[in-house]
Write a protein that holds these residues in place. Structure first.
Motif, PDB file in Angstrom:
ATOM      1  N   SER A 147       0.813  -1.221   0.000  1.00  0.00           N
ATOM      2  CA  SER A 147       0.000   0.000   0.000  1.00  0.00           C
ATOM      3  C   SER A 147       0.843   1.266   0.000  1.00  0.00           C
ATOM      4  CB  SER A 147      -0.913   0.010   1.225  1.00  0.00           C
ATOM      5  OG  SER A 147      -0.134   0.083   2.416  1.00  0.00           O
ATOM      6  N   GLY A 148       2.142   1.125   0.263  1.00  0.00           N
ATOM      7  CA  GLY A 148       3.022   2.284   0.341  1.00  0.00           C
ATOM      8  C   GLY A 148       3.306   2.748   1.752  1.00  0.00           C
ATOM      9  N   THR A 149       2.485   2.337   2.725  1.00  0.00           N
ATOM     10  CA  THR A 149       2.794   2.618   4.121  1.00  0.00           C
ATOM     11  C   THR A 149       3.895   1.660   4.581  1.00  0.00           C
ATOM     12  OG1 THR A 149       1.087   1.107   4.920  1.00  0.00           O
ATOM     13  CG2 THR A 149       0.451   3.409   4.598  1.00  0.00           C
ATOM     14  N   SER A 150       4.477   1.928   5.729  1.00  0.00           N
ATOM     15  CA  SER A 150       5.602   1.110   6.200  1.00  0.00           C
ATOM     16  C   SER A 150       5.352   0.587   7.607  1.00  0.00           C
ATOM     17  CB  SER A 150       6.899   1.921   6.196  1.00  0.00           C
ATOM     18  OG  SER A 150       7.290   2.246   4.880  1.00  0.00           O
ATOM     19  N   ASP A 151       5.882  -0.592   7.878  1.00  0.00           N
ATOM     20  CA  ASP A 151       5.937  -1.137   9.226  1.00  0.00           C
ATOM     21  C   ASP A 151       7.323  -0.860   9.794  1.00  0.00           C
ATOM     22  OD1 ASP A 151       3.309  -2.502   9.501  1.00  0.00           O
ATOM     23  OD2 ASP A 151       4.034  -3.650   7.789  1.00  0.00           O
ATOM     24  N   HIS A 152       7.368  -0.558  11.083  1.00  0.00           N
ATOM     25  CA  HIS A 152       8.621  -0.276  11.779  1.00  0.00           C
ATOM     26  C   HIS A 152       8.797  -1.368  12.832  1.00  0.00           C
ATOM     27  CE1 HIS A 152       8.714   3.649   9.783  1.00  0.00           C
ATOM     28  NE2 HIS A 152       7.400   3.623   9.959  1.00  0.00           N
ATOM     29  N   LEU A 153       9.708  -2.311  12.554  1.00  0.00           N
ATOM     30  CA  LEU A 153       9.740  -3.587  13.262  1.00  0.00           C
ATOM     31  C   LEU A 153      11.054  -3.779  14.013  1.00  0.00           C
ATOM     32  CD1 LEU A 153       8.268  -5.628  10.290  1.00  0.00           C
ATOM     33  CD2 LEU A 153       7.026  -4.749  12.274  1.00  0.00           C
ATOM     34  N   PRO A 154      10.983  -4.166  15.299  1.00  0.00           N
ATOM     35  CA  PRO A 154      12.199  -4.385  16.080  1.00  0.00           C
ATOM     36  C   PRO A 154      12.813  -5.755  15.797  1.00  0.00           C
ATOM     37  CG  PRO A 154      10.278  -4.744  17.463  1.00  0.00           C
ATOM     38  CD  PRO A 154       9.763  -4.301  16.115  1.00  0.00           C
ATOM     39  N   VAL A 155      14.102  -5.754  15.504  1.00  0.00           N
ATOM     40  CA  VAL A 155      14.843  -6.994  15.247  1.00  0.00           C
ATOM     41  C   VAL A 155      15.919  -7.147  16.315  1.00  0.00           C
ATOM     42  CG1 VAL A 155      16.347  -8.216  13.623  1.00  0.00           C
ATOM     43  CG2 VAL A 155      14.432  -6.825  12.766  1.00  0.00           C
ATOM     44  N   THR A 156      16.016  -8.334  16.900  1.00  0.00           N
ATOM     45  CA  THR A 156      17.061  -8.643  17.872  1.00  0.00           C
ATOM     46  C   THR A 156      18.159  -9.435  17.173  1.00  0.00           C
ATOM     47  OG1 THR A 156      15.495  -8.670  19.712  1.00  0.00           O
ATOM     48  CG2 THR A 156      17.594  -9.783  20.053  1.00  0.00           C
ATOM     49  N   LEU A 157      19.373  -8.871  17.188  1.00  0.00           N
ATOM     50  CA  LEU A 157      20.511  -9.490  16.504  1.00  0.00           C
ATOM     51  C   LEU A 157      21.543  -9.966  17.512  1.00  0.00           C
ATOM     52  CD1 LEU A 157      21.264  -6.924  13.655  1.00  0.00           C
ATOM     53  CD2 LEU A 157      20.450  -9.245  13.325  1.00  0.00           C
ATOM     54  N   PRO A 158      21.981 -11.225  17.440  1.00  0.00           N
ATOM     55  CA  PRO A 158      23.159 -11.631  18.223  1.00  0.00           C
ATOM     56  C   PRO A 158      24.377 -10.831  17.780  1.00  0.00           C
ATOM     57  CG  PRO A 158      21.998 -13.547  17.319  1.00  0.00           C
ATOM     58  CD  PRO A 158      21.424 -12.335  16.652  1.00  0.00           C
ATOM     59  N   GLY A 159      25.263 -10.540  18.703  1.00  0.00           N
ATOM     60  CA  GLY A 159      26.427  -9.723  18.394  1.00  0.00           C
ATOM     61  C   GLY A 159      27.276 -10.274  17.265  1.00  0.00           C
ATOM     62  N   ARG A 160      27.305 -11.592  17.103  1.00  0.00           N
ATOM     63  CA  ARG A 160      28.146 -12.196  16.055  1.00  0.00           C
ATOM     64  C   ARG A 160      27.660 -11.842  14.655  1.00  0.00           C
ATOM     65  NH1 ARG A 160      24.802 -16.194  17.954  1.00  0.00           N
ATOM     66  NH2 ARG A 160      23.530 -17.269  16.387  1.00  0.00           N
ATOM     67  N   LEU A 161      26.399 -11.378  14.530  1.00  0.00           N
ATOM     68  CA  LEU A 161      25.866 -11.024  13.214  1.00  0.00           C
ATOM     69  C   LEU A 161      26.105  -9.563  12.848  1.00  0.00           C
ATOM     70  CD1 LEU A 161      22.409 -12.880  13.211  1.00  0.00           C
ATOM     71  CD2 LEU A 161      24.595 -13.664  12.288  1.00  0.00           C
ATOM     72  N   LEU A 162      26.598  -8.756  13.791  1.00  0.00           N
ATOM     73  CA  LEU A 162      26.772  -7.337  13.496  1.00  0.00           C
ATOM     74  C   LEU A 162      27.907  -7.093  12.510  1.00  0.00           C
ATOM     75  CD1 LEU A 162      26.243  -5.587  16.948  1.00  0.00           C
ATOM     76  CD2 LEU A 162      24.674  -5.729  15.023  1.00  0.00           C
ATOM     77  N   GLN A 163      29.087  -7.568  12.828  1.00  0.00           N
ATOM     78  CA  GLN A 163      30.256  -7.482  11.939  1.00  0.00           C
ATOM     79  C   GLN A 163      30.525  -6.058  11.441  1.00  0.00           C
ATOM     80  OE1 GLN A 163      29.425 -10.351   8.845  1.00  0.00           O
ATOM     81  NE2 GLN A 163      29.608 -12.083  10.222  1.00  0.00           N
ATOM     82  N   GLY A 164      30.080  -5.068  12.206  1.00  0.00           N
ATOM     83  CA  GLY A 164      30.374  -3.685  11.866  1.00  0.00           C
ATOM     84  C   GLY A 164      29.692  -3.166  10.621  1.00  0.00           C
ATOM     85  N   GLU A 165      28.750  -3.939  10.058  1.00  0.00           N
ATOM     86  CA  GLU A 165      28.140  -3.549   8.789  1.00  0.00           C
ATOM     87  C   GLU A 165      26.757  -2.939   8.954  1.00  0.00           C
ATOM     88  OE1 GLU A 165      28.062  -7.030   6.385  1.00  0.00           O
ATOM     89  OE2 GLU A 165      30.192  -7.000   5.974  1.00  0.00           O
ATOM     90  N   ILE A 166      26.146  -3.098  10.121  1.00  0.00           N
ATOM     91  CA  ILE A 166      24.768  -2.659  10.290  1.00  0.00           C
ATOM     92  C   ILE A 166      24.749  -1.166  10.606  1.00  0.00           C
ATOM     93  CG2 ILE A 166      22.596  -3.096  11.460  1.00  0.00           C
ATOM     94  CD1 ILE A 166      23.743  -5.491   9.916  1.00  0.00           C
ATOM     95  N   ARG A 167      24.182  -0.385   9.708  1.00  0.00           N
ATOM     96  CA  ARG A 167      24.169   1.071   9.868  1.00  0.00           C
ATOM     97  C   ARG A 167      22.870   1.626   9.284  1.00  0.00           C
ATOM     98  NH1 ARG A 167      27.061  -0.423   5.520  1.00  0.00           N
ATOM     99  NH2 ARG A 167      26.599   0.636   3.537  1.00  0.00           N
ATOM    100  N   PRO A 168      22.447   2.813   9.736  1.00  0.00           N
ATOM    101  CA  PRO A 168      21.227   3.424   9.188  1.00  0.00           C
ATOM    102  C   PRO A 168      21.312   3.581   7.670  1.00  0.00           C
ATOM    103  CG  PRO A 168      21.934   4.577  11.167  1.00  0.00           C
ATOM    104  CD  PRO A 168      23.031   3.618  10.822  1.00  0.00           C
ATOM    105  N   GLY A 169      20.207   3.261   7.008  1.00  0.00           N
ATOM    106  CA  GLY A 169      20.141   3.373   5.552  1.00  0.00           C
ATOM    107  C   GLY A 169      20.494   2.091   4.822  1.00  0.00           C
TER     108      GLY A 169
END
Length: 202
Positions: free
Chosen positions: A41-63
């Motif tokens: 429809s063009g509207t957006s959902d804003h959804l909380p995601v829980t990530l284990p630290g091992r999945l971050l790898q310094g790549e997760i950033r806004p945008g």
């Protein structure tokens, strides 16, 4: 090992903010990341995601566009106003998404936990609210709100607690106003699975 129910979630969307530390468990740190997933429809959902630290790898950033595979999880939180059921996406896998095509798919297997609530929206649409219990490892159960619409709402309105079913749909956010005991209102966000199909399994 105890029997578990199917609980699968696939999300692709845009990271809205930098990862925020959530908690540590058995020596591993976990972080919360808000993901914006656009609907047809063009509207957006804003959804909380829980990530284990091992999945971050310094790549997760806004945008960043992120693709997440995992499960829906529920947790109890207690404060001065009582017990609150928190829903989050628990990521088993997460990686930058090469395309900017939003995805939002949920498959849940479980049992109805309490009598469904059938109602009509102000515009006359039929809705049934369900609470589904999905078993996971170590004797834990996730309690997940599901809404069914139209004919699906009518078919599920009288299901008894204990009825087993499979739910296919998407995970969504919904803003609403909560009326407090003093008469004032507070804006809150509910998270629920919007069912596109429900199949009785037992």
């Amino acid at each position: 090992m105890n029997a578990t129910d199917r609980n699968h979630l696939l999300l692709s969307g845009m990271v809205e903010a930098a990862p925020l530390y959530s908690h540590a468990l058995q020596g591993e740190e976990f972080f919360r990341v808000p993901l914006q997933v656009e609907r047809l429809s063009g509207t957006s959902d804003h959804l909380p995601v829980t990530l284990p630290g091992r999945l971050l790898q310094g790549e997760i950033r806004p945008g960043l566009w992120l693709r997440v595979e995992g499960q829906l999880r529920s947790y109890d939180r207690y404060d001065e106003t009582g017990r609150h059921l928190l829903i989050t996406a628990y990521a088993r896998h997460a990686e930058p998404c090469p395309s900017m095509d939003p995805e939002n798919e949920v498959l849940l297997e479980g049992a109805v936990c309490r009598p469904p609530v059938y109602r009509l929206t102000p515009l006359g649409r039929e809705i049934t609210d369900l609470l589904i219990g999905c078993k996971r490892l170590y004797g834990k159960t996730d309690y997940l709100p599901v809404i069914a619409w139209g004919g699906c709402a009518r078919r599920t309105a009288a299901l008894p607690p204990g009825q087993r079913l499979c739910v296919y749909g998407r995970w969504q956010s919904r803003a609403y106003e909560k009326v407090l005991p003093d008469g004032s209102t507070q804006e809150r966000v509910a998270y629920e699975v919007s069912a596109s199909r429900i199949v009785l399994t037992g």
